[in-house]
Design an enzyme around this catalytic site. Sequence first.
Site, PDB file in Angstrom:
ATOM      1  N   ASN A 271    -111.428   1.584  16.559  1.00  0.00           N
ATOM      2  CA  ASN A 271    -110.879   0.345  17.136  1.00  0.00           C
ATOM      3  C   ASN A 271    -111.096  -0.853  16.220  1.00  0.00           C
ATOM      4  O   ASN A 271    -110.210  -1.683  16.028  1.00  0.00           O
ATOM      5  CB  ASN A 271    -111.545   0.060  18.489  1.00  0.00           C
ATOM      6  CG  ASN A 271    -111.134   1.060  19.554  1.00  0.00           C
ATOM      7  OD1 ASN A 271    -110.121   1.741  19.416  1.00  0.00           O
ATOM      8  ND2 ASN A 271    -111.921   1.158  20.623  1.00  0.00           N
TER       9      ASN A 271
ATOM     10  N   TYR B 157    -108.732   7.054  35.980  1.00  0.00           N
ATOM     11  CA  TYR B 157    -107.340   7.105  35.497  1.00  0.00           C
ATOM     12  C   TYR B 157    -107.015   8.495  34.959  1.00  0.00           C
ATOM     13  O   TYR B 157    -106.031   9.123  35.359  1.00  0.00           O
ATOM     14  CB  TYR B 157    -107.115   6.048  34.400  1.00  0.00           C
ATOM     15  CG  TYR B 157    -105.876   6.302  33.569  1.00  0.00           C
ATOM     16  CD1 TYR B 157    -104.601   6.146  34.110  1.00  0.00           C
ATOM     17  CD2 TYR B 157    -105.967   6.737  32.232  1.00  0.00           C
ATOM     18  CE1 TYR B 157    -103.452   6.405  33.345  1.00  0.00           C
ATOM     19  CE2 TYR B 157    -104.838   6.996  31.472  1.00  0.00           C
ATOM     20  CZ  TYR B 157    -103.579   6.827  32.036  1.00  0.00           C
ATOM     21  OH  TYR B 157    -102.447   7.093  31.295  1.00  0.00           O
TER      22      TYR B 157
ATOM     23  N   THR C 229    -100.793  12.042  29.426  1.00  0.00           N
ATOM     24  CA  THR C 229    -101.610  11.359  28.418  1.00  0.00           C
ATOM     25  C   THR C 229    -102.614  12.293  27.753  1.00  0.00           C
ATOM     26  O   THR C 229    -103.062  13.275  28.370  1.00  0.00           O
ATOM     27  CB  THR C 229    -102.373  10.203  29.118  1.00  0.00           C
ATOM     28  OG1 THR C 229    -103.389   9.706  28.242  1.00  0.00           O
ATOM     29  CG2 THR C 229    -103.056  10.657  30.411  1.00  0.00           C
ATOM     30  N   ASP C 230    -103.020  11.943  26.535  1.00  0.00           N
ATOM     31  CA  ASP C 230    -104.073  12.723  25.856  1.00  0.00           C
ATOM     32  C   ASP C 230    -105.421  12.591  26.567  1.00  0.00           C
ATOM     33  O   ASP C 230    -106.347  13.367  26.292  1.00  0.00           O
ATOM     34  CB  ASP C 230    -104.202  12.309  24.383  1.00  0.00           C
ATOM     35  CG  ASP C 230    -104.548  10.848  24.138  1.00  0.00           C
ATOM     36  OD1 ASP C 230    -104.746  10.099  25.117  1.00  0.00           O
ATOM     37  OD2 ASP C 230    -104.630  10.448  22.958  1.00  0.00           O
ATOM     38  N   GLU C 231    -105.543  11.618  27.471  1.00  0.00           N
ATOM     39  CA  GLU C 231    -106.839  11.419  28.143  1.00  0.00           C
ATOM     40  C   GLU C 231    -107.205  12.575  29.063  1.00  0.00           C
ATOM     41  O   GLU C 231    -108.364  12.715  29.448  1.00  0.00           O
ATOM     42  CB  GLU C 231    -106.843  10.099  28.921  1.00  0.00           C
ATOM     43  CG  GLU C 231    -106.607   8.923  28.008  1.00  0.00           C
ATOM     44  CD  GLU C 231    -107.218   7.623  28.476  1.00  0.00           C
ATOM     45  OE1 GLU C 231    -107.988   7.624  29.438  1.00  0.00           O
ATOM     46  OE2 GLU C 231    -106.893   6.596  27.854  1.00  0.00           O
TER      47      GLU C 231
ATOM     48  N   LYS D 147    -104.344  11.298  36.414  1.00  0.00           N
ATOM     49  CA  LYS D 147    -103.216  11.823  35.619  1.00  0.00           C
ATOM     50  C   LYS D 147    -103.306  13.349  35.512  1.00  0.00           C
ATOM     51  O   LYS D 147    -102.292  14.054  35.603  1.00  0.00           O
ATOM     52  CB  LYS D 147    -103.205  11.190  34.222  1.00  0.00           C
ATOM     53  CG  LYS D 147    -102.838   9.721  34.169  1.00  0.00           C
ATOM     54  CD  LYS D 147    -101.415   9.408  34.598  1.00  0.00           C
ATOM     55  CE  LYS D 147    -100.375   9.906  33.631  1.00  0.00           C
ATOM     56  NZ  LYS D 147     -99.005   9.463  34.054  1.00  0.00           N
TER      57      LYS D 147
ATOM     58  N   ASN E 275    -102.397   6.942  22.299  1.00  0.00           N
ATOM     59  CA  ASN E 275    -102.431   5.476  22.501  1.00  0.00           C
ATOM     60  C   ASN E 275    -101.210   4.793  21.906  1.00  0.00           C
ATOM     61  O   ASN E 275    -101.039   4.779  20.684  1.00  0.00           O
ATOM     62  CB  ASN E 275    -103.674   4.887  21.829  1.00  0.00           C
ATOM     63  CG  ASN E 275    -104.814   4.819  22.786  1.00  0.00           C
ATOM     64  OD1 ASN E 275    -105.348   5.860  23.140  1.00  0.00           O
ATOM     65  ND2 ASN E 275    -105.160   3.634  23.242  1.00  0.00           N
TER      66      ASN E 275
END
Length: 346
Positions: free
Chosen positions: A249, A150, A126-128, A154, A179
Amino acid sequence: MKNILVTGAAGFIGSAFARYMVEKYRHYQIIVYDKLTYAGNLDNLLPIDDEENYRFERGDIANRETLKAVLEKYQIDTIVNFAAESHVDRSILTPDAFIHTDFVGVYILLDEGKKHGIERFVQVSTDEVYGDIHEGLSVESDPFLPNSPYAASKASGELMVRAYHVTHGMNTVITRGSNTFGPYQYPEKLLPFFITEAIDDRPLPLYGDGRQVRDWLYVEDHVTGIDVALHHGQSGEAYNIAGENQQHNIDVIHHMLDHLGKPYSLIKHVPDREGHDRRYAMDCAKLRALGWQRQFTFEDALQKTVAWYRENEWWWRKIKTGEFMEFYKQQYAARLAAADQRDGNS
Ligand code: NAD
Ligand code: DAU
């Protein structure tokens, strides 16, 4: 490559990948291996249920015995790992399962894969892992600065993949997606949660000022990105898969409400997520150089997604009961009450 174990493919993106692979590569055997946690759902695999080149096995990626048996039974030569605890808010409330699956599970999958002689291992990440990006775009060589349990789990999983590549010469590729949204996404994530709540005219709990930026990627584009990385990625490398569509958002939710024909007044600004990353944004030139290209515009993909949830209430209404409602109360009851108090509604 012949017999591919796709782990975690009863979930959102993994099931889209399994459906796509079963149709596209008739000569591959696609074996889905999934623990069926709250997020795993065999309904997601119904469209391929009768296909000759698809099989399902229930199991935990952290369980050596069941894993070994499946690797042997199907003579697996390739693993694509989607299995994860994937929801940031749950990692704040209950982090244990994240360490179990996203870190220990990845290690056991690598270790059993190595013993079994796996020829290719793809880790879906993930980009996170890059953390909060105030400006510019993350590239694959950037450092990891994960902020949620999280994201940290990852990132830890990725580091173990790297270690098995360097130490044991395993043939590995990592993908880092942004996302993702689309059909069959568990309705705890922003878009499916808000679409299904808005259909029922319920309040939409937007964290903080709603001006956090996410890079929205349609699930079918994410899946083709993983396919390209699986077939053409260089061993030991990571590839960003970006939507190249960064939006606040609140703007995403306004678009969604316009598609549904529902009022913006459903939005309730509630107390923010703890440690909330403000912005993610990635450069995906490295994957494009392998031949990948997005097929969907955000507008078309959002319209298709809203239409799908509208037309498939059979799929999500039964999920939004029991366990989901327990999580909803834990995550949102106090936040919505605080917003009501602030707005003088209580
Ligand atoms: P999801 O939560 O919808 O599905 C996860 C699946 O993994 C479920 O079917 C669950 O039953 C299974 N699973 C969980 N623990 C397991 C275990 N120990 N053993 C076997 N199976 C297990 O997740 P998703 O949104 O489809 O994400 C899939 C992958 O993509 C994850 O690795 C996630 O980190 C990554 N990712 C997701 C996004 C996104 O926006 N959703 C973006 C980038 C990367
Ligand atoms: O960036 C990739 C990641 O995207 C994946 O690795 C994760 O698995 C996936 O869950 C997703 O993480 P996010 O935390 O960005 O997604 P989520 O849908 O939870 O939230 C998207 C944005 O919307 C985020 O800024 C938080 C906000 N949000 C979310 C929920 C659920 C709200 O404002 N209210 C909400 O109720």
